[in-house]
Design a protein around this motif. Structure first.
Motif, PDB file in Angstrom:
ATOM      1  N   ASP A 222       0.864  -1.178   0.000  1.00 52.28           N
ATOM      2  CA  ASP A 222       0.000   0.000   0.000  1.00 52.28           C
ATOM      3  C   ASP A 222       0.900   1.227   0.000  1.00 52.28           C
ATOM      4  O   ASP A 222       2.131   1.114   0.086  1.00 52.28           O
ATOM      5  CB  ASP A 222      -0.906   0.002   1.236  1.00 52.28           C
ATOM      6  N   THR A 223       0.298   2.399  -0.096  1.00 51.92           N
ATOM      7  CA  THR A 223       1.046   3.640   0.071  1.00 51.92           C
ATOM      8  C   THR A 223       1.271   3.859   1.572  1.00 51.92           C
ATOM      9  O   THR A 223       0.564   3.266   2.402  1.00 51.92           O
ATOM     10  CB  THR A 223       0.260   4.821  -0.505  1.00 51.92           C
ATOM     11  N   PRO A 224       2.227   4.684   1.949  1.00 53.63           N
ATOM     12  CA  PRO A 224       2.464   4.913   3.381  1.00 53.63           C
ATOM     13  C   PRO A 224       1.231   5.395   4.137  1.00 53.63           C
ATOM     14  O   PRO A 224       1.068   5.095   5.320  1.00 53.63           O
ATOM     15  CB  PRO A 224       3.576   5.973   3.377  1.00 53.63           C
ATOM     16  N   ASP A 225       0.329   6.132   3.451  1.00 57.79           N
ATOM     17  CA  ASP A 225      -0.882   6.613   4.126  1.00 57.79           C
ATOM     18  C   ASP A 225      -2.096   5.725   3.851  1.00 57.79           C
ATOM     19  O   ASP A 225      -3.234   6.135   4.090  1.00 57.79           O
ATOM     20  CB  ASP A 225      -1.178   8.064   3.729  1.00 57.79           C
ATOM     21  N   LEU A 226      -1.851   4.501   3.354  1.00 61.70           N
ATOM     22  CA  LEU A 226      -2.883   3.467   3.208  1.00 61.70           C
ATOM     23  C   LEU A 226      -4.036   3.870   2.290  1.00 61.70           C
ATOM     24  O   LEU A 226      -5.222   3.688   2.595  1.00 61.70           O
ATOM     25  CB  LEU A 226      -3.433   3.072   4.586  1.00 61.70           C
ATOM     26  N   ARG A 227      -3.695   4.378   1.123  1.00 59.67           N
ATOM     27  CA  ARG A 227      -4.738   4.811   0.187  1.00 59.67           C
ATOM     28  C   ARG A 227      -5.539   3.636  -0.370  1.00 59.67           C
ATOM     29  O   ARG A 227      -6.737   3.775  -0.650  1.00 59.67           O
ATOM     30  CB  ARG A 227      -4.108   5.597  -0.967  1.00 59.67           C
ATOM     31  N   LEU A 228      -4.898   2.481  -0.549  1.00 57.78           N
ATOM     32  CA  LEU A 228      -5.627   1.319  -1.047  1.00 57.78           C
ATOM     33  C   LEU A 228      -6.585   0.786   0.014  1.00 57.78           C
ATOM     34  O   LEU A 228      -7.764   0.546  -0.256  1.00 57.78           O
ATOM     35  CB  LEU A 228      -4.663   0.207  -1.472  1.00 57.78           C
ATOM     36  N   ALA A 229      -6.065   0.585   1.209  1.00 51.84           N
ATOM     37  CA  ALA A 229      -6.899   0.026   2.284  1.00 51.84           C
ATOM     38  C   ALA A 229      -8.096   0.916   2.583  1.00 51.84           C
ATOM     39  O   ALA A 229      -9.189   0.430   2.885  1.00 51.84           O
ATOM     40  CB  ALA A 229      -6.057  -0.166   3.543  1.00 51.84           C
ATOM     41  N   ALA A 230      -7.912   2.213   2.489  1.00 53.75           N
ATOM     42  CA  ALA A 230      -9.008   3.145   2.768  1.00 53.75           C
ATOM     43  C   ALA A 230     -10.169   2.952   1.812  1.00 53.75           C
ATOM     44  O   ALA A 230     -11.323   3.211   2.155  1.00 53.75           O
ATOM     45  CB  ALA A 230      -8.504   4.586   2.690  1.00 53.75           C
ATOM     46  N   ARG A 231      -9.878   2.480   0.593  1.00 49.84           N
ATOM     47  CA  ARG A 231     -10.913   2.268  -0.417  1.00 49.84           C
ATOM     48  C   ARG A 231     -11.338   0.805  -0.533  1.00 49.84           C
ATOM     49  O   ARG A 231     -12.084   0.444  -1.440  1.00 49.84           O
ATOM     50  CB  ARG A 231     -10.398   2.744  -1.784  1.00 49.84           C
ATOM     51  N   GLY A 232     -10.857  -0.037   0.365  1.00 50.88           N
ATOM     52  CA  GLY A 232     -11.235  -1.444   0.315  1.00 50.88           C
ATOM     53  C   GLY A 232     -10.506  -2.243  -0.735  1.00 50.88           C
ATOM     54  O   GLY A 232     -10.977  -3.307  -1.157  1.00 50.88           O
ATOM     55  N   VAL A 233      -9.335  -1.758  -1.173  1.00 51.06           N
ATOM     56  CA  VAL A 233      -8.520  -2.446  -2.180  1.00 51.06           C
ATOM     57  C   VAL A 233      -7.414  -3.223  -1.473  1.00 51.06           C
ATOM     58  O   VAL A 233      -6.771  -2.705  -0.556  1.00 51.06           O
ATOM     59  CB  VAL A 233      -7.908  -1.441  -3.174  1.00 51.06           C
ATOM     60  N   THR A 234      -7.177  -4.455  -1.898  1.00 57.04           N
ATOM     61  CA  THR A 234      -6.144  -5.297  -1.303  1.00 57.04           C
ATOM     62  C   THR A 234      -5.157  -5.738  -2.377  1.00 57.04           C
ATOM     63  O   THR A 234      -5.567  -6.263  -3.413  1.00 57.04           O
ATOM     64  CB  THR A 234      -6.755  -6.547  -0.654  1.00 57.04           C
TER      65      THR A 234
ATOM     66  N   GLY B 133       0.298   8.208  -8.028  1.00 60.76           N
ATOM     67  CA  GLY B 133       1.716   8.514  -8.128  1.00 60.76           C
ATOM     68  C   GLY B 133       2.536   8.179  -6.902  1.00 60.76           C
ATOM     69  O   GLY B 133       3.772   8.192  -6.963  1.00 60.76           O
ATOM     70  N   ALA B 134       1.893   7.881  -5.775  1.00 63.43           N
ATOM     71  CA  ALA B 134       2.636   7.534  -4.559  1.00 63.43           C
ATOM     72  C   ALA B 134       3.223   6.127  -4.683  1.00 63.43           C
ATOM     73  O   ALA B 134       2.667   5.266  -5.361  1.00 63.43           O
ATOM     74  CB  ALA B 134       1.715   7.607  -3.342  1.00 63.43           C
ATOM     75  N   ASP B 135       4.353   5.895  -4.024  1.00 70.74           N
ATOM     76  CA  ASP B 135       5.024   4.597  -4.088  1.00 70.74           C
ATOM     77  C   ASP B 135       4.266   3.552  -3.283  1.00 70.74           C
ATOM     78  O   ASP B 135       3.630   3.844  -2.264  1.00 70.74           O
ATOM     79  CB  ASP B 135       6.453   4.709  -3.544  1.00 70.74           C
ATOM     80  N   LEU B 136       4.370   2.297  -3.761  1.00 68.55           N
ATOM     81  CA  LEU B 136       3.827   1.155  -3.027  1.00 68.55           C
ATOM     82  C   LEU B 136       4.928   0.505  -2.211  1.00 68.55           C
ATOM     83  O   LEU B 136       6.059   0.361  -2.690  1.00 68.55           O
ATOM     84  CB  LEU B 136       3.238   0.131  -4.004  1.00 68.55           C
ATOM     85  N   GLN B 137       4.618   0.115  -0.981  1.00 63.21           N
ATOM     86  CA  GLN B 137       5.581  -0.541  -0.122  1.00 63.21           C
ATOM     87  C   GLN B 137       4.874  -1.593   0.725  1.00 63.21           C
ATOM     88  O   GLN B 137       3.643  -1.616   0.802  1.00 63.21           O
ATOM     89  CB  GLN B 137       6.255   0.485   0.804  1.00 63.21           C
ATOM     90  N   VAL B 138       5.637  -2.480   1.338  1.00 57.77           N
ATOM     91  CA  VAL B 138       5.049  -3.474   2.234  1.00 57.77           C
ATOM     92  C   VAL B 138       4.582  -2.772   3.504  1.00 57.77           C
ATOM     93  O   VAL B 138       5.362  -2.080   4.165  1.00 57.77           O
ATOM     94  CB  VAL B 138       6.060  -4.578   2.588  1.00 57.77           C
TER      95      VAL B 138
END
Length: 495
Positions: free
Chosen positions: A40-52, A103-108
């Motif tokens: 996810d991005t450091p600020d959890l943009r995917l998780a906030a939208r229900g994306v895994t 545009g934000a980076d993805l990280q573990v």
């Protein structure tokens, strides 16, 4: 790619899976050890939208998995073979979440170590429902806004494997609940572990016009975002659905401009995006139209390489348009538009009408939308020149579409009358659209015929198709006065 339909349950550590015999043949349980890294991005943009987005080892489906929300309990899953690197997300998957990462980076961001016990209900060789009993150790990885922590829990998932057996899934859920399971509020294990903050939405007075309009705008922003990955994959009807979301947003901003104010710049940017999507969509519709049209023509009347010109050549142009769409969807202008839409939902500028009761204010707006249709019609009919009148009738179609979208937005709140108004406006839109599409098709065929003529090809079949399209357009034109009269009468009873 697949669609997941599943029910999730929270259970205590001592929970026992109930006896499921009698529902179907039972196989298992079998145990697996699953280790998954989540990105996810450091600020959890995917998780906030229900994306895994995860990389998982172990079990029968090791690999990369991207899960995108479609509806409650339903998610689209896209898979990719396991790669050696744990740091680099496969570009094909990273591309599909650009609408969220912007545009934000993805990280573990987390790791889930799961001991899974699987029981399968089946009918002969057909697997029907899978029940996964998971004992989970979740680790949150450190990042700027979070420290490392470990959480343990147990949960049960019942996943439908055969779409025709949803009743069986419901029966399984009933037995699980009777044994002590409770429906989980978390959309995923990751959501349970990270507890991401959902996208912000403005607080508005219950029952107010502002509440209804902001809720509707939020639903259409979500609709637009949900189509983004599908458009990038060129899935069927995705461009159309994303374009419709743009149109619905613009229409709502115009119709409810006294409720949510100062949206003119956003409307312009949505129009830009709609135009970007429109090129591929129009080519897609045209190609499908001509394919259907040629299928009606006797083979002996199809002369020359017309299938190539109206099929393969149009498909090539459509694919080129998709390249331009993907370029636009990966650019700063698009990201800025998405950010602005998020801001609109989170902190809209509300007008005085926003505080008024929804029934009072929004009914008047719906009526004004229909009045706009009748004014456009009267203006068009007052034009003596037939060619200019036909052009003006296109404004009637656009006004009808806007009235339809407005009524559809209000139907859940204001009831059946709005649903009926939406259908009546759609009737006007469709008959005018049938006429307009026939006219445009004739123009396209004439251009293709000229290209064929210059190439020394026989153009007989083009003339035949033009005749068919002219007949379609003329029938719609002749039918319009009847449809208009019936619609005006019906709308008069509603408003």
């Amino acid at each position: 790619m697949g669609i997941e339909i599943e029910d999730k349950f929270d259970v205590p550590q001592e929970y026992a899976i109930p006896n499921l015999s009698g529902l179907a043949d039972v196989e298992g349980p079998r145990s697996y050890q699953l280790v998954a890294l989540y990105y996810d991005t450091p600020d959890l943009r995917l998780a906030a939208r229900g994306v895994t987005l995860r990389r998982r080892r172990g079990g029968h489906d090791a690999g990369w998995h991207l899960k995108l929300p479609k509806a409650k309990g339903v998610r689209q899953e896209i898979t990719h073979p396991l790669t050696r690197s744990t740091k680099i997300v496969p570009p094909e998957l990273a591309e599909l979440v650009r609408a969220y990462t912007r545009g934000a980076d993805l990280q573990v961001v987390a790791e889930l170590d799961t001991r899974r016990s699987v029981t399968v209900l089946h009918d002969g060789e057909t697997r029907l429902v899978e029940i996964a009993d998971d004992r989970v150790k979740g680790t949150v990885y450190p990042r700027e806004s979070a420290e490392e922590r470990v959480v343990r829990w147990r949960e049960v998932e019942a996943e439908l494997l055969d779409d025709s057996r949803q009743a069986l899934l419901a029966k399984v859920g009933k037995r699980l609940r009777k044994a002590g399971a409770t429906a989980s509020e978390a959309t995923s294990k990751l959501a349970k572990l990270l507890e991401p903050t959902p996208p912000a939405k403005a607080r508005t007075a219950p029952g107010s016009a502002g509440e209804i309009v902001v809720d509707y705008l939020a639903s259409q922003v979500n609709a637009l975002l949900s189509q983004d990955p599908r458009v990038r994959r060129a899935e069927d009807d995705a461009v159309h659905q994303m374009r419709v979301a743009c149109r619905r947003l613009r229409s709502a901003m115009k119709a409810f401009k006294t409720v949510v104010v100062d949206t003119e710049q956003l409307q312009e940017e949505l129009q830009w995006l709609g135009n970007v999507l429109g090129e591929a969509r129009d080519l897609e519709v045209t190609r499908a139209r001509f394919t259907k049209l040629l299928a009606r023509v006797a083979p002996e009347l199809i002369i020359g390489p017309i299938h190539t010109r109206l099929g393969t050549d149009l498909l090539t142009r459509e694919q080129e348009a998709y390249v331009r769409i993907k370029e636009a969807l990966s650019g700063d202008r698009y990201y800025a538009l998405l950010n602005a839409l998020d801001d609109l939902v989170a902190e809209p500028k509300l007008g005085k009408a926003a505080a008024k009761p929804a029934q009072e204010r929004l009914s008047a707006i719906a009526a004004a939308g229909w009045n706009r249709v009748t004014r456009a019609y009267d203006s068009a009919q007052a034009i003596e020149d037939l060619e200019r009148r036909e052009i003006a009738m296109h404004d009637v179609r656009k006004a009808a579409k806007r009235a339809r979208y407005t009524a559809e937005a209000l139907a859940p709140t204001l009831g059946k009358d709005m649903a009926k108004l939406a259908k009546l406006a759609e009737d006007i839109q469709e008959v005018l659209g049938t006429h307009q599409d026939g006219v445009v098709a004739q123009e396209t065929l004439a251009k293709e015929a000229e290209s064929a003529r210059q190439a020394g090809e026989d153009t007989f079949t083009y003339g035949l198709l033009v005749g068919i399209e002219r007949n379609i357009a003329e029938r719609a034109h002749a039918d319009f006065p009847r449809v208009w009269a019936e619609t005006v009468k019906a709308v008069g009873k509603l408003l």
